[in-house]
Design an enzyme around this catalytic site. Structure first.
Site, PDB file in Angstrom:
ATOM      1  N   PHE A 310       0.831  -1.200   0.000  1.00  0.00           N
ATOM      2  CA  PHE A 310       0.000   0.000   0.000  1.00  0.00           C
ATOM      3  C   PHE A 310       0.867   1.252   0.000  1.00  0.00           C
ATOM      4  O   PHE A 310       1.849   1.340   0.735  1.00  0.00           O
ATOM      5  CB  PHE A 310      -0.883   0.051   1.256  1.00  0.00           C
ATOM      6  CG  PHE A 310      -1.879  -1.057   1.374  1.00  0.00           C
ATOM      7  CD1 PHE A 310      -3.156  -0.920   0.866  1.00  0.00           C
ATOM      8  CD2 PHE A 310      -1.538  -2.244   2.002  1.00  0.00           C
ATOM      9  CE1 PHE A 310      -4.083  -1.940   0.985  1.00  0.00           C
ATOM     10  CE2 PHE A 310      -2.456  -3.272   2.128  1.00  0.00           C
ATOM     11  CZ  PHE A 310      -3.729  -3.122   1.612  1.00  0.00           C
ATOM     12  N   ASP A 311       0.493   2.207  -0.831  1.00  0.00           N
ATOM     13  CA  ASP A 311       0.976   3.563  -0.642  1.00  0.00           C
ATOM     14  C   ASP A 311       0.230   4.099   0.583  1.00  0.00           C
ATOM     15  O   ASP A 311      -0.854   3.602   0.918  1.00  0.00           O
ATOM     16  CB  ASP A 311       0.659   4.393  -1.893  1.00  0.00           C
ATOM     17  CG  ASP A 311       1.064   5.843  -1.721  1.00  0.00           C
ATOM     18  OD1 ASP A 311       2.120   6.082  -1.136  1.00  0.00           O
ATOM     19  OD2 ASP A 311       0.310   6.723  -2.176  1.00  0.00           O
TER      20      ASP A 311
END
Length: 625
Positions: A310-311
């Site tokens: 995930f960013d």
């Protein structure tokens, strides 16, 4: 002539059915074998006509299709004067095709619903100052349009005047109305439930978000996975093999009817259609729930994902950061704040917006010689002063000296989970700001659901400082957290996981993280249908709604399982039928065709179950924290 017959195939089916019923009435009601034979001969010829035409067309392109097998079987039964078998087989085959087409049309209902709600007209501002109804194709970018209560928004645009509530279910999958006022973005295909607004057309026609959704879902439903391609190749060899088997059965048994029965029972209809119908239904379900799956290959890969990266900003967090803490050093702070605001107002970065909002009214100065330092910040000249705005690494590069207290302040800000923004004027530290983002509501519950679905590793990769990333990771119970990651660092980390044999998905905003989205086995874009998000990724979660991610993963797993179930049903039925021919007395051509068509409908109805798929406890994501 061929096209005319094929266009009347449904009518021929019903006429054949009526003739068969009449035949049985005259045989068992009036003991009239002559009319019985005549009705069945006519029914056989009528029913065989469209099937034979389809077989001929297939052979012309060197394909031995199911129609070829049935045509040979019906022709053989007719020649041995088994009119009852030939008539029933043709009727069942045609009737099965009729039901198959109807049920398949239902699986494509998501696309049908989308195209039906596509806007057709718009109220356009003309040169005389009046609004006139025009075809939506006549709207150009920059035109001013009026949208009234109950009307569909015709294009993607920006609200110029007015306000109201819009139902964006066609875009996001959520029917809860969204408030719109001046400056808000609106999307084609959504419905203004109340209010009146004027909008400027920003994107029209196929370039609108709605147009792209329709295009993507249509392309996805027409795409083929490796499983489908394998079945296509298998069918090309399997069908001729059935012909050869029937030939040898006739040679060794001298029983023409037995050979013909083998032809009918060996038809691989359910096998050919089982996987595509699951694929179409799964993609259709996703479209209804704000999840765009770009093809069955995506479904196959996504269902096997072990690790999701995930960013942070805009993905796990809201993406709306605010200044939480700040400390000033030295004198002339108002002047330094003005320099900082002058530089940041030229940027669209979320941190820049947070800084501008916090500073408020100030004196702006001209900014020249701006230099963006990759992974560091910005250096520019303001009123003859060299101003550096960025992180600690940039300050060190600019030879800015830190007092002991300033170093302690930076560490404390990072420990508190802040993104650090430092400002130095002429190599002298002036401002320390700590900016924090909020974790998305419900995201913790969504991540737990991903783990329950079999995802082993949930990892956050962020360009933010390690302290901030660690705090987010701890609160969300993530497997790993890595800060100070540039886009190329994220891509390298992802590639390393793939080299270890892991199947990796990456969730980002589709802009800064485009290298990782492209490199990942499954790129998942968070975004309200933006161009970059749609074009870069394999999966798009509309409206940046994280709760759609568990639904998407659960849907792909259900779809992959459904495809496997259909293959087992199709192969199992063929094996049972062929075994029954050789090892039982009750099997004949009519019963075989009936079971064969029933197996086709079984895999279609099994696939259609995916249209109603809903992940259990989906609603919890909205309440759990």
């Amino acid at each position: 002539m061929q096209l005319k017959i094929l266009s009347q195939k449904n009518r021929i089916t019903w006429i054949s059915g009526v003739l068969i019923v009449l035949g049985f009435i005259f045989r068992f009601g009036f003991n009239n074998l002559t009319i019985f034979n005549i009705t069945f001969i006519i029914a056989s010829i009528l029913g065989a006509a469209p099937i034979a035409i389809q077989a001929y067309q297939a052979l012309r392109v060197k394909v031995v299709s199911i129609d070829v097998l049935v045509t040979i079987a019906v022709g053989g039964a007719f020649l041995i004067q088994n009119y009852e078998e030939s008539a029933i087989v043709t009727f069942l085959f045609l009737f099965g095709g009729f039901l198959e087409q109807r049920t398949l049309n239902q699986t494509r209902s998501a696309i049908k619903e989308l195209t039906e709600i596509a806007p057709e007209s718009a109220l356009k501002l003309m040169d005389d100052g009046e609004f006139e109804e025009v075809d939506v194709d006549d709207v150009d970018e920059g035109d001013i349009l009026l949208v009234k209560t109950g009307a569909k928004v015709p294009v993607d645009g920006t609200v110029l005047t007015g306000e109201g509530y819009i139902n964006e279910a066609s875009i996001t999958g959520e029917s809860e109305p969204v408030g719109k006022e001046k400056g808000a973005n609106v999307f084609a295909g959504t419905i203004l439930e109340n209010g009146t607004i004027q909008i400027r057309a920003d994107r029209v026609g196929e370039d609108t978000t709605f147009g792209k959704i329709i295009e993507l879902v249509e392309e996805a439903q027409d795409s083929k996975s490796e499983a489908e391609r394998f079945i296509d190749r298998f069918s090309k060899w399997y069908t001729p093999a059935v012909l050869v088997l029937a030939f040898f059965v006739w040679i060794f048994s001298k029983d023409v009817e037995l050979a013909i029965t083998v032809l009918v029972l060996g038809c691989p209809g359910a096998l050919v259609i089982g996987v595509p119908v699951s694929n179409v239904a799964g993609i259709g379900n996703g479209a209804r729930h704000g999840v765009l799956l770009k093809g069955s290959e995506v479904i196959h890969d996504f269902s096997r994902v072990e690790t999701i990266l995930f960013d942070k900003t805009g993905t796990l967090t809201v993406g709306n950061p605010e200044v939480a803490e700040k400390i000033y050093y030295g004198t002339n702070i108002d002047e330094a704040l003005g320099y900082l605001a002058s530089i940041e107002r030229e940027s669209d970065h979320p941190l820049a917006k947070a800084i501008i909002k916090d500073i408020g009214e100030t004196n702006y100065s001209p900014v020249v010689d701006t230099e963006v330092v990759k992974g560091g910040g910005i250096v520019a000249t303001v009123n003859g002063h060299r101003v550096a705005v960025g992180n600690v690494a940039l300050m060190e590069k600019e030879n800015v000296e830190f007092s002991k207290q300033a170093l302690l302040d930076v560490k404390q800000f990072e420990k508190n989970g802040n993104s650090i923004v430092l400002t130095a004027v002429d190599n002298e530290l002036k401002i320390l700001m700590g900016i924090r983002d909020q974790i998305r509501p419900g995201v913790k519950a969504d991540l737990r659901r991903l783990k329950r679905l079999g995802v082993k590793n949930l990892i956050v990769l962020s360009g933010d400082n390690q302290g901030t990333v660690d705090l987010v990771s701890k609160e969300l119970s993530l497997t790993e957290a890595h800060g100070h990651m540039l886009p190329e660092n994220k891509a390298a980390y992802l590639k390393n996981l793939q080299e270890q044999g892991q199947i990796v998905a990456f969730v980002g905003d589709g802009v800064n993280d485009s290298p990782s989205l492209a490199l990942a086995d499954i790129g998942i874009a968070m975004g309200s249908g933006t161009d970059v998000a749609i074009e870069t990724s394999d999966v798009v979660l509309m409206n940046s709604d994280m709760s759609r991610l568990p639904h998407a993963l659960g849907l792909t797993k259900a779809t992959a399982n459904n495809m496997l179930q259909n293959i087992v049903i199709a192969v199992g039925v063929v094996l049972v039928l062929l075994a029954s021919v050789f090892f039982s007395d009750w099997m004949n051509m009519s019963i075989g065709m009936l079971v064969h068509e029933a197996s086709i409908l079984a895999v279609i109805f099994n696939g259609m179950r995916l249209l109603g798929f809903k992940l259990k406890n989906r609603g919890q994501s909205n309440t759990e924290k």
